[in-house]
Structure formats: structure tokens, C-alpha cells
Write an enzyme that holds these catalytic residues in place. Structure first.
Site, PDB file in Angstrom:
ATOM      1  N   TRP A  69      -2.243  14.701   1.573  1.00 31.86           N
ATOM      2  CA  TRP A  69      -2.851  14.333   0.431  1.00 31.86           C
ATOM      3  C   TRP A  69      -4.560  14.293   0.599  1.00 31.86           C
ATOM      4  O   TRP A  69      -5.407  14.402  -0.090  1.00 31.86           O
ATOM      5  CB  TRP A  69      -2.257  13.276   0.118  1.00 31.86           C
ATOM      6  CG  TRP A  69      -1.043  13.347  -0.578  1.00 31.86           C
ATOM      7  CD1 TRP A  69       0.149  12.809  -0.131  1.00 31.86           C
ATOM      8  CD2 TRP A  69      -0.624  13.843  -1.806  1.00 31.86           C
ATOM      9  NE1 TRP A  69       1.233  13.183  -0.813  1.00 31.86           N
ATOM     10  CE2 TRP A  69       0.649  13.898  -1.790  1.00 31.86           C
ATOM     11  CE3 TRP A  69      -1.511  14.345  -2.612  1.00 31.86           C
ATOM     12  CZ2 TRP A  69       1.342  14.494  -3.024  1.00 31.86           C
ATOM     13  CZ3 TRP A  69      -0.859  15.106  -3.812  1.00 31.86           C
ATOM     14  CH2 TRP A  69       0.664  14.969  -3.997  1.00 31.86           C
ATOM     15  N   ASP A 139      -7.231   5.470  -0.874  1.00 28.54           N
ATOM     16  CA  ASP A 139      -5.858   5.922  -1.540  1.00 28.54           C
ATOM     17  C   ASP A 139      -4.763   5.066  -1.028  1.00 28.54           C
ATOM     18  O   ASP A 139      -4.411   5.542   0.100  1.00 28.54           O
ATOM     19  CB  ASP A 139      -5.788   7.634  -1.649  1.00 28.54           C
ATOM     20  CG  ASP A 139      -4.530   7.945  -2.233  1.00 28.54           C
ATOM     21  OD1 ASP A 139      -3.879   7.033  -2.785  1.00 28.54           O
ATOM     22  OD2 ASP A 139      -4.034   9.321  -2.111  1.00 28.54           O
ATOM     23  N   LYS A 163       5.382   4.256  -6.576  1.00 28.04           N
ATOM     24  CA  LYS A 163       6.338   3.972  -5.285  1.00 28.04           C
ATOM     25  C   LYS A 163       6.398   2.598  -4.915  1.00 28.04           C
ATOM     26  O   LYS A 163       7.574   2.302  -5.072  1.00 28.04           O
ATOM     27  CB  LYS A 163       5.205   4.650  -4.179  1.00 28.04           C
ATOM     28  CG  LYS A 163       5.123   6.298  -4.331  1.00 28.04           C
ATOM     29  CD  LYS A 163       4.593   6.738  -3.210  1.00 28.04           C
ATOM     30  CE  LYS A 163       4.748   8.321  -3.245  1.00 28.04           C
ATOM     31  NZ  LYS A 163       3.988   8.888  -4.226  1.00 28.04           N
TER      32      LYS A 163
HETATM   33  N1  PMP Z   1      -1.945  10.173  -2.735  1.00 26.83           N
HETATM   34  C1  PMP Z   1      -0.690   9.879  -2.140  1.00 26.83           C
HETATM   35  C2  PMP Z   1      -1.014   9.249  -0.735  1.00 26.83           C
HETATM   36  C3  PMP Z   1       0.419  10.390  -2.572  1.00 26.83           C
HETATM   37  O1  PMP Z   1       1.503  10.068  -1.787  1.00 26.83           O
HETATM   38  C4  PMP Z   1       0.609  11.254  -3.785  1.00 26.83           C
HETATM   39  C5  PMP Z   1       1.844  11.578  -4.362  1.00 26.83           C
HETATM   40  N2  PMP Z   1       3.038  11.387  -3.678  1.00 26.83           N
HETATM   41  C6  PMP Z   1      -0.520  11.347  -4.450  1.00 26.83           C
HETATM   42  C7  PMP Z   1      -1.770  10.882  -4.252  1.00 26.83           C
HETATM   43  C8  PMP Z   1      -0.660  12.153  -5.890  1.00 26.83           C
HETATM   44  O2  PMP Z   1      -0.184  11.394  -6.816  1.00 26.83           O
HETATM   45  P1  PMP Z   1      -0.032  11.788  -8.317  1.00 26.83           P
HETATM   46  O3  PMP Z   1       1.315  12.731  -8.247  1.00 26.83           O
HETATM   47  O4  PMP Z   1       0.174  10.616  -8.939  1.00 26.83           O
HETATM   48  O5  PMP Z   1      -1.192  12.534  -8.882  1.00 26.83           O
END
Ligand code: PMP
Length: 348
Positions: A69, A139, A163
Site C-alpha cells: 500500500w 494511512d 476494517k
Molecule cells: N491502505 C491500506 C492500508 C489498505 O489496507 C487498503 C486496502 N485494504 C487501502 C489503503 C486501499 O483502500 P480502498 O480499497 O478503500 O481504496
């Protein structure tokens, strides 16, 4: 009519939005200098909005590279033409750890330093924060509201809700109000944090049902769980149960360095690809869903988000031990109890 049917301009929805912000403020211990926004677009849209709102083209922005990520966040800043540098990286050991706080050194000129507080894919988590003088942005998609939050450490923190704080559809953004003043004019309204601040997160139709679930979840965290300190203790206990078991057997291996282990995503491997496939099939049969690791790295991952109970973790450990006992010649399961049917899936 239910929350799904009434107009987003109805007083009930105005109340829902305001009270969700209020509950967020209370749980996170935010002061008046913090703004809370309820947005859409998930963590992924924040990867774009942050460089767009807080840096101009060519401006220095620094990122901590801790894997899947983090790389997505870095890619977006680069695509937008920001001058991206890595303040630290754990690529040298396949992201099996997070860089030590002292080793995170953003350029003093960096507009911000961005990191992923919990790396959902690799199963690593920051347990110590860098103090660099550069505004920190996190994040926290996979660990906000899972443990106490220190508002003074962050210029901004954000998390999608699916989550630990509800279902998909909402992204909680917490940022210093003073930062809104630095946003350049000329951004499309939807992509400018000031728009959402000025309209109290009701500039366009918000995902009302998702906000409603988050509102309920925040109340549960506050009144039933007893706040984030209590939630943090529960989450530590859950993760401790699983890591303690994994450490007690040679059958399963935990690739993450102990000091960087995530309390949310416990990543582990089995001795062979064949055993892994057999394990996942047996787990599925036993009602233990979603134990496959992220498709980018394979292996196994047990996600222990807020909705997962200690009872589910105990059940998983019983299953792990029974499976190990059956597949290691001469070794009975370490635990005396055998699992029965699970009360709920381990992965939320
Ligand atoms: N950041 C993290 C730490 C994630 O785990 C995720 C997806 N699991 C995301 C960003 C992406 O998030 P989204 O699918 O809501 O765009």
C-alpha cells in the site's frame, strides 16, 4: 422510511453526519484544531488527494516505503509530478519489518512525510512513531480505532471504515484545521478538502447507510467496549494469543520481525505449497474464512480487526494446532482441546 431512503438533506441525516463526527472526536480525543471529514473513494483516493492538496507540482514530499500500500501511495504522488523521496524503506528485507522510528529521515523541506501505520498485506505495524519535524500523515486504514490515538503526533490521519469502523463506503479523515488554509486554489471542488469541510461532509450525496453503520460502530466502541484503550487491550490479547501459539510451533512460521508484528494482520506460512493448499481448504470447510494471504505475497493471513472476538481467535488456534498435529509425524497437537464449529469467521 429508513436511513437508506430519506434525503441526505433531511435533518436526520444532518444529525447522523454531525454525530458521527462528534463520536469520532470523542474516541480519538481530538481538540478544536482538528477537522473530521467523512469522504468517499477509500484509502486509494486519499493517496491522490494528499499530494494534490498539500504540495504543488515539483514540491518535495516524502514517503516511508513499507510495501504494497505504501507503493500505491508513492505511485500516485509521482504520477502527479511531486518530487517524491523515500524517508525510509524496508524493501531490503522484503518488507518483513517497519523501519525504526529513528531511521526515518524525511528531507527538512518535505511538505509532509507519509506512512502506512499498519501494513495490511505484509502484517507489519508501526509501534513507535518518528519525530522528524516534518508533518506526519498516516494511512491508518487498517488500524485507526483499534487502539488509542495520539492526536498530537499527526498532521493528518485517515482510514476507510471497512476494517475496524464499519463497512465500505466511508473514509474518515482527521486533519489539522490550519492545513486547510494552505490548500492551493484551482482544485476540482470534489478533490479539495476545503469543500467537504465547508459543507460538513454533505457537499454531495454521502453514503448514508455506511455512515450509519460507522455511527453504530463508534457507539459500540465507546459504550460497550469502553473506548480505545479498552479496544487496544482486547486487540493485544487477541494478537498475543495467535502469535504465542505460532511461536510455540515449528510447523508455522511467522516471517515478520517480532518488533514490527501487526496486531491486526497476522501473517504466517506453512512448510510447503501443498500443505498450504490443504490447510486453506480444510480451514474453509471448518468455517474459518479468508485465511489466504494477500494475492501479492501468498501464505496465510488472519485479520483480527475490531469485529473479531477472542473466542474466534481461540477457535483458530485450536484449528491450527489440530492441523499441525495431523501433518507432523509423531507430533500430537500442542493443545488438548479440539475445535468445534466457529462462532464467526476469523477474518472481518
Ligand atoms: N491502505 C491500506 C492500508 C489498505 O489496507 C487498503 C486496502 N485494504 C487501502 C489503503 C486501499 O483502500 P480502498 O480499497 O478503500 O481504496
Amino acid at each position: 422510511m429508513s436511513v437508506m431512503e430519506i434525503s441526505h438533506r433531511a435533518p436526520e441525516i444532518e444529525f447522523l453526519l454531525a454525530d458521527t463526527v462528534e463520536r469520532t472526536r470523542r474516541l480519538l480525543g481530538l481538540g478544536d484544531d482538528a477537522e473530521v471529514l467523512l469522504l468517499q473513494g477509500g484509502g486509494s483516493l486519499q493517496f491522490c488527494l494528499i499530494p494534490m492538496n498539500f504540495a504543488a507540482a515539483g514540491d518535495p514530499v516524502d514517503y516511508v516505503d513499507t510495501g504494497y500500500w505504501a507503493q500505491k501511495s508513492i505511485r500516485e504522488a509521482r504520477a502527479l509530478g511531486r518530487d517524491v523521496a523515500l524517508a525510509a524503506s524496508s524493501a531490503d528485507q522484503d518488507y518483513a519489518y517497519v523501519p525504526d522510528a529513528a531511521s526515518i529521515r524525511p528531507r527538512p523541506s518535505a511538505r509532509y512525510c507519509h506512512l502506512i501505520s499498519n501494513n495490511t498485506v505484509e502484517g507489519t505495524q508501526f509501534h513507535q512513531l518518528p519525530d522528524t519535524g516534518v508533518p506526519l500523515i498516516a494511512d491508518m486504514s487498517s488500524d485507526l480505532m483499534s487502539a488509542p490515538f495520539d492526536p498530537d503526533s499527526w498532521a493528518m490521519a485517515y482510514a476507510h471504515t471497512q476494517k475496524n469502523i464499519g463497512i465500505a463506503g466511508v473514509t474518515l479523515v482527521v486533519l489539522r484545521r490550519s492545513w486547510l488554509d494552505a490548500i492551493p486554489d484551482g482544485l476540482p471542488a470534489m478533490l479539495d478538502y476545503r469543500t467537504h469541510s465547508a459543507h460538513h461532509s454533505n457537499f454531495h450525496t454521502p453514503p448514508t447507510f455506511s455512515v450509519y453503520v460507522t455511527w453504530l460502530m463508534l457507539d459500540w466502541l465507546d459504550r460497550e467496549i469502553g473506548g480505545l484503550t479498552a479496544m487496544g487491550a482486547i486487540n493485544r490479547q487477541k494478537a498475543g494469543t495467535l502469535y504465542d501459539y505460532l511461536d510455540s510451533t515449528a510447523f508455522y512460521q511467522c516471517p515478520v520481525q517480532p518488533a514490527s508484528r501487526s496486531l491486526m494482520n497476522v501473517v504466517f506460512t506453512l512448510p510447503s505449497a501443498d500443505l498450504l493448499a490443504e490447510f486453506l481448504a480444510a480451514a474453509d470447510q471448518a468455517g474459518l474464512a479468508g485465511l489466504a494471504g494477500h494475492r501479492s505475497i501468498g501464505g496465510c493471513r488472519a485479520s483480527l480487526f475490531n469485529g473479531v472476538t477472542q473466542e474466534s481467535v481461540d477457535h483458530l488456534v485450536g484449528f491450527l494446532d489440530a492441523f499441525a498435529g495431523q501433518h507432523q509425524p509423531g507430533r500430537p497437537g500442542l493443545l488438548s482441546t479440539q475445535p468445534d464449529s466457529p462462532s464467526q469467521p476469523v477474518n472481518a
